[in-house]
Design an enzyme around this catalytic site. Structure first.
Site, mmCIF file in Angstrom:
data_model
loop_
_atom_site.group_PDB
_atom_site.id
_atom_site.type_symbol
_atom_site.label_atom_id
_atom_site.label_comp_id
_atom_site.label_asym_id
_atom_site.label_seq_id
_atom_site.Cartn_x
_atom_site.Cartn_y
_atom_site.Cartn_z
ATOM 1 N N SER A 6 -9.419 -10.422 2.302
ATOM 2 C CA SER A 6 -8.969 -9.178 3.204
ATOM 3 C C SER A 6 -9.814 -8.990 4.378
ATOM 4 C CB SER A 6 -8.547 -7.713 2.817
ATOM 5 O OG SER A 6 -9.509 -7.045 2.047
ATOM 6 N N LYS A 23 -10.471 1.972 4.156
ATOM 7 C CA LYS A 23 -10.871 1.356 4.495
ATOM 8 C C LYS A 23 -11.498 1.972 5.744
ATOM 9 C CE LYS A 23 -9.789 -3.110 2.782
ATOM 10 N NZ LYS A 23 -9.138 -4.848 2.708
#
Lengths: 155, 804
Positions: B658, B701
């Protein structure tokens, strides 16, 4: 010298020791009687063993073995030892210390030396009646208690 | 030249997409009782269908493995469906263990119709009670005593006759039988006196010879009679025994015959009762022993005499109940298979058929047994024993040591009991796949797989049913009523739990936890119902309780221990976003990623990989971005670059791809020497063609970076770039939504690396003009120019080295 009544116990290898001892205990008056056990050896074993052809037949199996003077002497010794030991055990329970003497059959006349007064008591088992020494015992002046395996009788 | 306002606006995610709100619910429909019940299966249609199929298909090997995460209420659903099916099945038979009189080490199993086992046990108990009284009474009767005396007298007479003859014979020949302690001695006697050798020698030779011959004959005769004594004793005892048996038989036969009449349809029971009768009669003497043993501690409890006739009911079912359903929470070997117990007696361990105990397999025989797969595997020998029982279709109760042949001492080996059971193993997916891969027998025993879904589509219908599920959970947990808005908020939270605004989590345990905690907070404020605020307090409270590490990381960032810039620009440096999972709590935080580049051989070094802190997927991501770099720029020149990327101040393992968008952007920044805005963080993976792909944990996040920026003060420049494919996963917190609405924070969604580069650098990425070079002044142009320059320098270097 203080007089202590004496209970004389005549024992053979076939005597019912438990019953004899019970009779002794029943006659203890608490006056400090002296108990003397006289073991009269059965001379018949010794005599039979002197014959070269006698055999001992096992009660358990029926098997034969030589019956030698040594075997007879050994049986005598073992029997005396067992009787002495059993009497000792019985006496401990009653907190007594009996005198133990061994007499040969031909020494039975010595029994009268142990009887001192009429108050003494002679305790025998019924099987003694059929033995030669019984004649000698009947001559004694003391009281006699005869004990059978089942019952006791007074004479 | 900078990225225009228009482009930024195009890429920013509208506020309404940051969190998908739940629409108002139809209250009336939600309260239907039938719907409430149906809601428990919500989202598990496939699993329910599989379960029904498995539960109904009564064939070998069609046991069921239920897959699904912990807390998904697998057990509840399994129990519900299994009990439903159990009502349709016949009630299984009862099973008793009784003594095997021919071989007591092998207790016998008796099968009986449901309910009959307990009946039989109490009838046997009553019978024994009667026998206990009847036998002594019979032996105390005058009739028995008279017969016994007659036998004794007869025996004594036989023995006496033996000796009498012999004694008479001896006496007639002048021989006496002397007794010694061990036997008999035959000796000649005269005048009542045993002859010794001297006397004997005086007898005439003929007489001596005769005496010797007689003694020899009598000795042999004596031997014969002694040998015959045991036979006489034996005969005597046999007569006594026959008499005892006759008396016992008379006392017990009538009693046992009465019971037999009740079990005429059960041949095994009749056979057993015959055995009982025979054994009692054969052991008649034992029932009338009234003498105390020599040693008091050897005295037996009178009830022990009848112990061997007791009935050990190991499986008992009621005739009017459904087939059994058993969930064994502790499937240890004894709990599952059964065990043989022991009792200590005078230093020895003893056992008998009465101490055989059935396990869960027997209790569930004829029905359903639910076991947790991980518990089955964690307990020694259990898995093998379970398989063995299912393959053999019978349960053999023996200790594991015995089944493995490790024990040489004699113990019980009860007769196996036929097994007709449906086993449902409940476990997590990874366990199923492991078992499936490593145990070939597993698949042939567990042919039905019921796979529980983690989530379901957030359609209007499903939302309605989900609200019913919430109501059902509220009722079951006896919680305060929830306001509609609170239920809507719960549904939103379930979407967040599913990590997807378009799906709802089916994890019931976490739903229950939220409802219970919200109820707690409502009660704390003495409210009669639960409102949205209670849900929020419950959520924040949970976060607060679990966020120690998160707070430490944020503190470290605030104190510049962990270096994260949220303002300014820097070449080759970018804010990546990382997610940490600690137990059930997941949170995100920014992490600094840096890249350096120089002339080289075309390799991009993943420092995490070099020091073995990077996982395989992370390495793959780096390799992909290296390939994307090589494929995109200066394709007709050798890639003459050496680049390296690293997660700064990362001291643990790093995995996942990611960060590959961020890593590629850092590399491009370094190559082009264009600074990256530090007020923006970035997440997403990239493929070789530069397409940005979705990643996990996007909500955490964003929240992680938002927290960092918020602490430093939001100024409108702060933003997070996420893959456009992640928009559907967004279920952000209310405070972030507010900040975005107030234009203090932005979430950008990108589809291509160029879009990310432009946002991060503020410089257009640039496209190739007519298939030629990238636009002048664009990032891509600078990257390509630099790579071409590297290639030229490398060639020059090689040439000068070759010339030198």
């Amino acid at each position: 010298m203080e007089y202590r009544p004496r209970i004389l116990l005549i024992v053979t290898e076939r005597s019912p020791l438990q019953r004899l001892w019970e009779a002794v205990e029943e006659h203890l008056s608490g006056t400090g009687e002296e108990v003397v056990a006289l073991y009269v050896k059965d001379e018949r074993w010794r005599r039979a063993a002197s014959l070269p052809f006698t055999r001992e037949v096992s009660r358990v199996s029926g098997s034969h073995r030589e019956f030698t003077p040594q075997r007879a002497a050994q049986l005598d010794q073992d029997t005396v030892s067992q009787v002495r030991s059993r009497l000792g055990a019985l006496a401990i329970r009653a907190e007594l210390q009996p005198v133990f003497e061994v007499l040969a059959e031909h020494e039975v006349s010595r029994i009268r030396n142990y009887v001192r007064v009429e108050e003494d008591l002679l305790v025998i088992s019924a099987d003694v009646r059929s033995q030669p020494m019984y004649q000698e015992l009947t001559q004694l002046s003391c009281r006699t208690v005869c004990v059978d395996a089942e019952e006791r009788e007074y004479e | 030249m900078s990225v225009g306002l228009e482009q930024s606006r195009t890429l920013s995610v509208p506020v309404e997409h940051l969190r998908r709100a739940c629409q108002p619910l139809a209250t009336k429909a939600r309260q239907s009782a039938k719907e409430l019940a149906a809601a428990s299966c919500l989202g598990q249609a496939r699993a329910v269908e599989a379960l029904r199929f498995g539960l109904q298909l009564d064939r070998d090997g069609y046991n069921i493995f239920v897959l699904g995460p912990l807390g998904s209420h697998r057990h509840v659903l399994v129990e519900e469906l299994a009990r439903e099916r159990a009502k349709e099945r016949d009630v299984p038979d009862d099973w008793c263990y009784v003594n095997n009189f021919a071989n007591p080490d092998r207790p016998r199993a008796l099968r009986m119709p449901p309910g009959k086992g307990a009946e039989f046990r109490s009838e046997m108990s009553a019978l024994l009670e009667e026998i206990r009284l009847a036998i002594p009474t019979a032996f105390e009767a005058d009739d028995y005593r008279n017969q016994l005396k007659a036998l004794e007298g007869e025996s004594q007479r036989e023995v006496q006759a033996l000796w009498k003859d012999l004694n008479k014979d001896a006496e007639e020949h002048g021989i006496t039988m002397l007794q010694t302690p061990t036997g008999y001695v035959l000796a000649p006697v005269r005048d009542g006196k045993v002859l010794d050798d001297d006397d004997f020698q005086k007898l005439p030779a003929k007489e001596r010879k005769s005496i010797q011959a007689t003694i020899k004959r009598l000795s042999n005769e004596l031997k014969t009679r002694i040998e015959s004594l045991p036979k006489l004793h034996k005969q005597y005892h046999e007569r006594i025994r026959e008499l005892d048996q006759e008396v016992t038989a008379h006392a017990v036969t009538v009693l046992i015959e009465d019971i037999k009449k009740k079990y005429l349809q059960l041949p095994d029971v009749l056979e057993y009762l015959d055995d009982v009768q025979r054994d009692i009669i054969e052991n008649a003497k034992a029932f009338r022993t009234d003498e105390a043993p020599v040693l008091p501690f050897l005295a037996r409890d009178p009830s022990d005499l009848f112990a061997s006739y007791e009935v050990n009911l190991v499986v008992s079912n009621e005739s009017d109940t459904p087939a059994p359903f058993v969930y064994e929470v502790n499937p240890s070997y004894p709990n599952l298979i059964g065990k043989v117990e022991y009792r200590a007696e005078m230093g020895a361990l003893l056992t008998d058929f009465r101490m055989v105990r059935g396990g869960a397999l027997l209790q569930a025989n004829g029905g359903y047994l639910v076991l947790d797969a991980h518990r089955v595997l964690a307990r020694p020998f259990v898995w093998e024993a379970l398989k063995q029982a299912l393959f053999a279709k019978k349960v053999s109760i023996e200790s594991p040591a015995e089944s493995l042949g490790f024990v040489s001492t004699t113990s019980l080996k009860p007769e196996p009991i036929p097994l007709d059971i449906k086993v449902v193993l409940v476990g997590e997916r990874w366990l199923f796949y492991l078992m499936s891969a490593y145990d070939k027998e597993f698949n042939s025993l567990f042919k039905v797989v019921a796979d529980f879904d983690d989530d379901l589509e957030r359609s209007a219908d499903n939302v309605r049913v989900y609200s019913n599920l919430i109501m059902q959970r509220i009722q079951e947990k006896d919680l305060l009523p929830f306001k509609d808005a609170a239920i809507q908020r719960v549904i939103e939270e379930r979407a967040r739990h599913a990590d997807d605004s378009e799906r709802l989590s089916t994890h019931i345990q976490s739903l229950d936890d939220l409802l219970v905690q919200a109820d707690y907070w409502a009660r704390q404020r003495s409210s009669a119902d639960v409102d949205t605020d209670d849900i929020l307090v419950a959520l924040r409270g949970r976060e607060q309780r679990l966020s120690r590490v998160q707070k430490r990381i944020l503190d470290a960032i605030q104190r510049d221990t962990l270096l994260i810039d949220t303002a300014g620009e820097c070449v080759g440096q970018i804010n990546g976003l990382s997610v940490m999972q600690l137990g059930e709590f997941r949170f995100g935080h920014p992490v600094r990623i840096t890249a350096t580049t120089r002339l080289g051989n075309g390799d991009v070094v993943d420092i995490e990989r070099e020091v073995e802190l990077g996982g395989a997927i992370h390495s793959k991501g780096v390799m992909i971005l290296a390939a994307a770099l090589a494929a995109r720029y200066a394709r007709d020149t050798p890639l003459s670059l050496h680049g390296s990327v690293v997660f700064e101040q990362s001291y643990g393992g790093v995995d996942g791809d990611s960060a590959s968008v961020a890593e590629l952007c850092a590399l491009l920044s370094s190559i082009a020497d264009i600074p990256v805005r530090q007020s923006i963080a970035c997440t997403g993976s990239v493929n070789q063609l530069g397409r940005v792909q979705a990643v996990g944990g996007v909500n955490e996040k964003i929240e992680g970076f938002f927290e960092t920026c918020r602490k430093r003060g939001l100024d409108g420049s702060h933003a997070v770039i996420i893959p456009a494919d992640n928009i559907k996963h967004l279920m952000l917190r209310e405070d972030i939504i507010e900040a975005v609405a107030a234009k203090q924070f932005t979430v950008y969604a990108v589809r291509h690396i160029d879009e990310a580069v432009a946002l991060l650098t503020g410089v257009p990425a640039g496209t190739r003009v007519n298939g030629g070079e990238f636009e002048e002044g664009s990032v891509n142009r600078k990257v390509e120019d630099q790579l071409v320059a590297y290639a030229r320098k490398r060639r020059e270097f090689a040439e000068s080295a070759g010339a030198g």
